[in-house]
Structures are given as structure tokens and as C-alpha cells.
Design a protein around this motif. Structure first.
Motif: not given
Lengths: 354, 323
Positions: B219, B222-223, B228, B230-231, B234, B260, B263
Motif C-alpha cells: 500500500f 496508496r499511502n 487517496c 480514506c486513510q 480504505c 485505487h 477512486h
């Protein structure tokens, strides 16, 4: 026989072909040319071991797969009384004879941490134990450290053969492979012909020279109490961890991180109980059922990662640091957090930093 | 980015009393690495750097690590250094109200490209021990233990930079250095997307299967992504409902990367952080670039340009055209 063989560069494939008839052989190999991605994969004729560049991912998954089926289950309904059912369980093991060829000393040594936790306590982890017993390690005497390497800082070194069954020693023209354990010697002696006296001497010289190298500047053992002292110094942790993005890269690439999660992956009446890697850098890792999280931010989570490796583990296991100094967490960190620096600064006082 | 370290330090020194902190970069553990740096005190300013190694998009910290919405009691602002691509993420965060424009002091840094460490390692003969890395004009000079290598800068910069259309920050309170000429025109076709689209459907599937197979679900993509947001909520991690299993198989990896990307439809600003941070070298930004191309074609919208605009997938217009 001497327990040693010489394998010329062009004979290496032949050796691996032979070995792969008896073992599932894992080698570091190029997974993607474009990004230069090297990781451990199963050998098949035609594949080339990548022995001159370090692998990005460790061989951890060979003994500790990222997903591992513990058992399979099926709910069986009683046809006479469909409300009643029994559960049919099937054990699941995947542990044939395995050989890891070409891991570095840090890679192989990483499993020493696993051994402490999974084998030497009150309870043994049978899944790990069976794989461990069936796996041999032929470990490369390491020639090429980079700026993230620090094996000598954690009590190891580039020629450290702890946990290895064979040493693979690069010399002019090929490799001398030396059996170190009974199983390793037995395998070596049936796998090729002895090196010439010159080759044997060159291998000895190479081992000595490599063992004399010091990879990593500082000694990072003996910090167990410094962490305790620093535990509540949140300014310190804020300073160290501010750039962290709380991804799981450092734990995923780490040869010694052994945390896992257990889930039931089911569909309909049947499924599997599965063990999969988990990471202490994730919020969910310590989230408790009623909603409390003892490690709510990245500061507590990163502190735990450093504490586990350099303080709690050595306190519990005779001073042994659960870090093998491979440097993967440093190399792959998106924001270049350097665990060596964090550990070293545990000792400094607030005045030193000002 | 050409080296702007001195000019940046000078500027920050002049305004620091009005700022709570400054998000910038400092040197990492070796000459090929840089890390994000929070300038909290006057004495920190001399640790700041800004050059071709200033990879990280610092706006993600505004959205995820601090409150960049409510004004501080003393009125001081958060300083943030942005390249062209980063500034677009900032615009998107302002649009979505994760950041207030008044809360931040934007230090814009025109950029000719940041380096791709993987490319450099493949180019120099002794990648293990790099002593220094310097961009000199259109050339990159890398010094290792075995000597000095010189090669064209274009061979060493990130994929996203080779197709950069916004090298100059689209919003800023101050600009450090002169604006630079974009490599591609605003409406130019994305060459990386075109290259994948040229493959047959079967080859394209094979390409993505080969790439995504390496995903280890860390991830990092994502991070690192500023958008992104939603933290800890997710879908990859929630257990109820359980959208994704713990299997590390193609279905789950594919599902994650598609979610991913979807969104980020109409939101992704192509800063390329997801791709840079991937430890296994998957070109994950390509998926988002393709979706952006679709958004541009269908909805005539480009993300992260106008702080007042509403992203098309965050609203509904009966007059919508193109669909």
C-alpha cells in the motif's frame, strides 16, 4: 572428499538443473528488466540466478509464505436434520525438500529470528518447523555492499554463514561451494568435483578477505535500555517519523519481520483458514474490538518497529537484535527513513540534538 | 529541477517568522536519496534542499498528517514547497476542502524533472557506491567509487517528467527560479498510454498480469498518494464488509489497483508518486493516466488546475455532454 566442489560459471545451470530434480530450488532472479526488480523465484531450467546484484525482496516467503493455508474446512450438513452439521477439517502442508541457492548472509541469518520465536519457545509453529527442517541454504559470500547495508553493525558480516548449510564462494571463473553442515556436505559431495588446490586456496582467501570487511559504521547492538529511556520522548519520535507515510514496505521487505494475521477465507460451505503477513505499520494491526487503538499514530507504530528489533527482542532473547542489517527497509522506504540513524540517536541526549 | 537550494533557504529565512512550519526536503542517507523534511525551527532552514532529487510530493502531508483547513490561532501559515505536478495535487486538495488556500503559503519551484533512482542505478557501472549526483545543464553527472559517468538528463529522469505538461506550479505565493518550458503541449496525447494501447488486447492483459503479479500489497502507492484520503478506512483493510480477502492472488491485486485508480478518476493529478514508491517497480500511474485521458476526452476536464472548479465526478450536471 573435501566437502567442497568447484562449479565453473558455465556449469552453474547444469548444477541447478540437477539439484532441481531433487529439490524445489529458489534462486534470486530478475523478475522485471524494465524496473530491475530482483526477487527469489523457483528455479526452472533456463532461468538464470542473479548473483551479482542484491534482491529487492528477501527470501522470507520461502519459509514463511505471504499467504499460507493452515487447514481447509467444509461444513457438512446432516441430511436427516439439516440444521445440524459437522465440520470436516483437512490439514494443509506444502513442505517438500527445498534449497535456497544464492541468498546473502543477511538473508539466511534473518531466519535466526524466526527460529527463536517459532521453534524455541513453549509452542512450536509446526508449519514453519516442517519447512525449516526440509530446507537447505547455499549462501553466497557477499561481495557487493551498498550504502544501505549494515550487517556488521548488528553482529554479522558479509561472510557470516550462521544458519547456512553451504557457502557459495565466488572466485575467478566460477564458485567454490563448501558444505558446512552434514546435510550440506552430503549434498556437495554428490554434486560435482573437488576444486583444484589453487581454487581451494583462492576460496579460502576470498572468505578471509570478506570476513575482514566491516559493513556499517556503528555497532547497533546494546541499545535495549536506550529505547526504554526514550519511550515517552514524543518529540524524538515526531522528529524521526514525521516523513513516514505508514505504508508497509519496510515490514514486507524485512527478512526478520514475522507478524501475521489469521483469517477465514470462506465461500459458501467451505473455505480455508489462512495465515498472511501483517504489518505493525498499519492502523488496523493493533485496533481492538471495541474501537480502542493503543498505537493510534505512526509515531507509536514506528517506535514499536524499532523497539521490537533493538530492545524488546534482545531483552527476551539473550541480547540478539532482530535485525539482520540487510538495509532493505532503508533502500525501499519511499521517504528514505534510515533505521540506523534512528537507533543511533536513541543514545543521544536532547542537548546533543539541539 | 535545477538546484535551488540556496535561493529557497534565503527565501524561507525571510518569511519564517510568519510560518508555523515549512514542508520541504533534506538530503537522505546517500547522494541518491532525499527525504521530506519539516522545518520547525529557524536552525532547521539550513538543512533544506531543492534539486533534481526533490522527489516526494509533500502535499500528501497537508491532507493526511496535519490540519491544513482551520486557521491557526496566531494566524501563521503552513509553508509548503511544490513542483509543478505537486501544485496540481494541492489544487485538487483545495477543491475537495482538505486544504484551505488561506492556511498555506505555497513556495513554487519550476522543475525540469526529478531523477529516477532505478534508471540511474541501471546507467552507472558501480551503482552501489554513488558519491554525488549533479545535474549540469542537460547532463547528469554521477560520481561513484569507480569514476565519473555523464549522460543525458533525459535518460535519468522519471517517466512522468518525460511527458510533463505542467512543469511550473499552477498556484504559488512565491516562485523560486524562472518558469521552464513544458515538454509536451497541454492537449498532447500521453505517449506511455499510447504505447500500451498499441498492444493487442491479449498482450495488454498479459502486460498487466505480469506487472500486477509482483504487487506485495504494501500500500505504498496508496499511502504516498496525496488524493487517496480514506486513510484507515480504505476498503483494502476494512473487515466489515470484507471486500478483499487476504489472498495474494491476481484477482485481489487487480481489484485493489482498479479500485485505487477508479477512486482517483478525475482527481489524480499525475504526480507519479504511486509509481515512484512502488518497491517492485509496477507502473501503477499508467492506469490512472489512462483514466485521466478518458475524463479529458469525455468531460473536457483536467484535474488540479483551477481551485474554483468542481471535479466532474464530484458533482452532477444535467447539461453534461460527452457521455
Amino acid at each position: 572428499m573435501s566437502g567442497k566442489i568447484f562449479v565453473a560459471h558455465d556449469a552453474l545451470s547444469g548444477l541447478l538443473d540437477d539439484l532441481s530434480k531433487k529439490f524445489k530450488v529458489w534462486i534470486p532472479q530478475m523478475m522485471d528488466q524494465a524496473s530491475g526488480h530482483i526477487a527469489f523465484g523457483v528455479y526452472a531450467p533456463g532461468k538464470k540466478p542473479e548473483l551479482t546484484r542484491r534482491s529487492r525482496l528477501s527470501p522470507k516467503k520461502i519459509l514463511f509464505p505471504s499467504m499460507d493455508t493452515l487447514f481447509k474446512f467444509t461444513y457438512v450438513k446432516d441430511p436427516k436434520d439439516p440444521v445440524r452439521y459437522t465440520i470436516d477439517l483437512k490439514e494443509s502442508f506444502d513442505n517438500g525438500p527445498t534449497l535456497v541457492f544464492g541468498a546473502r548472509p543477511c538473508d539466511t541469518r534473518g531466519f535466526q529470528t524466526f527460529d527463536q520465536v517459532f521453534l524455541k519457545g513453549q509452542y512450536k509453529d509446526v508449519y514453519y518447523e516442517r519447512r525449516r527442517q526440509n530446507t537447505l541454504f547455499a549462501t553466497l559470500v557477499c561481495q557487493d555492499s551498498d550504502t544501505a547495508c549494515f550487517c556488521s553493525s548488528v553482529g554479522s558480516g558479509p561472510a557470516d554463514m550462521t544458519g547456512s548449510d553451504m557457502a557459495v564462494i565466488p572466485i575467478e571463473g566460477g564458485y567454490v561451494i563448501e558444505g558446512l553442515t552434514d546435510a550440506g556436505r552430503k549434498l556437495v559431495e554428490t554434486s560435482g568435483s573437488a576444486p583444484s588446490p589453487e581454487q581451494a586456496a583462492a576460496a579460502e582467501q576470498m572468505k578471509r578477505n570478506t570476513a575482514a570487511l566491516k559493513i556499517g559504521e556503528d555497532d547497533l547492538t546494546g541499545y535495549a535500555d536506550d529505547l526504554t529511556r526514550r519511550f515517552t520522548d514524543m518529540d524524538f519520535w515526531r522528529e524521526q517519523v514525521s516523513p513516514c507515510i505508514t505504508c508497509g514496505v519496510c515490514t514486507w521487505v524485512c527478512p526478520t519481520c514475522y507478524c501475521f494475521s489469521i483469517t477465514d477465507e470462506a465461500s459458501g460451505m467451505s473455505g480455508e483458514r489462512m495465515r498472511s503477513w501483517d504489518s505493525c505499520m498499519f492502523y488496523l494491526y493493533t485496533l481492538e474490538a471495541r474501537g480502542h487503538n493503543p498505537r493510534p499514530t505512526k509515531m507509536e507504530r514506528y517506535r514499536n518497529r524499532v523497539g521490537h528489533k533493538f530492545s524488546y527482542f534482545p531483552k527476551k532473547y539473550d541480547g540478539m537484535v532482530s535485525c539482520c542489517g540487510c538495509g532493505r527497509c532503508i533502500r525501499t522506504c519511499p521517504v528514505s527513513i534510515d533505521i540506523r540513524k534512528v537507533v543511533k540517536e536513541l543514545k543521544e541526549t536532547a542537548d546533543d540534538r539541539a | 529541477m535545477d538546484d535551488k537550494t540556496n535561493a529557497l533557504r534565503e527565501h524561507v529565512k525571510g518569511i519564517f517568522s510568519n510560518l508555523e512550519l515549512v514542508l520541504g526536503w533534506e538530503p537522505g542517507y546517500d547522494p541518491l536519496h532525499t527525504r521530506p523534511f519539516y522545518v520547525r525551527t529557524e536552525s532547521d532552514i539550513d538543512r533544506l534542499t531543492a534539486n533534481c532529487l526533490s522527489f516526494q510530493n509533500l502535499t500528501r502531508y497537508l491532507a493526511k498528517s496535519m490540519n491544513a483547513v482551520d486557521p491557526a490561532a496566531d494566524g501563521r501559515k503552513i509553508g509548503v514547497c511544490v513542483k509543478g505536478c505537486d501544485s496540481r495535487s494541492l489544487v485538487a486538495l483545495i477543491q475537495e476542502k482538505f486544504v484551505s488556500r488561506d492556511r498555506v503559503y505555497v513556495i513554487g519551484l519550476p522543475c525540469r524533472g526529478t531523477l529516477d533512482a532505478r534508471r540511474i542505478r541501471a546507467l552507472v557501472p558501480d551503482p552501489a557506491r554513488i558519491r554525488s549526483v549533479n545535474a549540469e545543464g542537460d547532463e547528469l553527472v554521477v560520481e561513484t567509487d569507480r569514476g565519473i559517468s555523464r549522460f543525458a538528463l533525459d535518460r535519468a529522469i522519471a517517466r512522468k517528467c518525460l511527458q510533463c505538461r505542467y512543469p511550473n506550479p499552477v498556484i504559488h505565493d512565491v516562485l523560486i527560479g524562472d518558469p521552464v518550458t513544458p515538454r509536451l503541449k497541454i492537449d498532447a496525447e500521453n505517449p506511455s498510454v499510447a504505447a500500451v494501447e498499441a498492444l493487442s488486447l491479449e498482450d495488454r492483459l498479459l502486460f498487466w498480469e505480469n506487472q500486477l503479479d509482483r504487487c506485495i500489497r504494501c500500500f505504498a502507492c496508496r499511502n504516498a498518494c496525496p488524493l487517496c484520503v480514506c486513510q484507515n478506512h480504505c476498503i483494502m483493510e476494512t473487515r466489515m464488509p470484507k471486500w478483499i480477502t487476504q489472498y495474494r492472488n491476481m484477482n485481489e491485486k487487480f481489484m485493489f489497483h482498479m479500485i485505487h485508480a477508479l477512486h482517483l478518476a478525475g482527481r489524480c493529478t499525475e504526480c507519479g508518486e504511486c509509481e515512484r514508491v512502488c518497491p517492485v517497480g509496477i507502473p501503477v500511474a499508467l492506469i490512472k493516466e489512462k483514466i485521466n485521458a478518458i475524463i479529458y476526452e469525455m468531460l473536457d476536464y483536467e484535474s488540479g488546475i483551477d481551485p474554483e472548479a468542481v471535479p466532474p465526478l464530484l458533482t452532477f450536471s444535467p447539461k453534461e455532454t460527452g457521455i
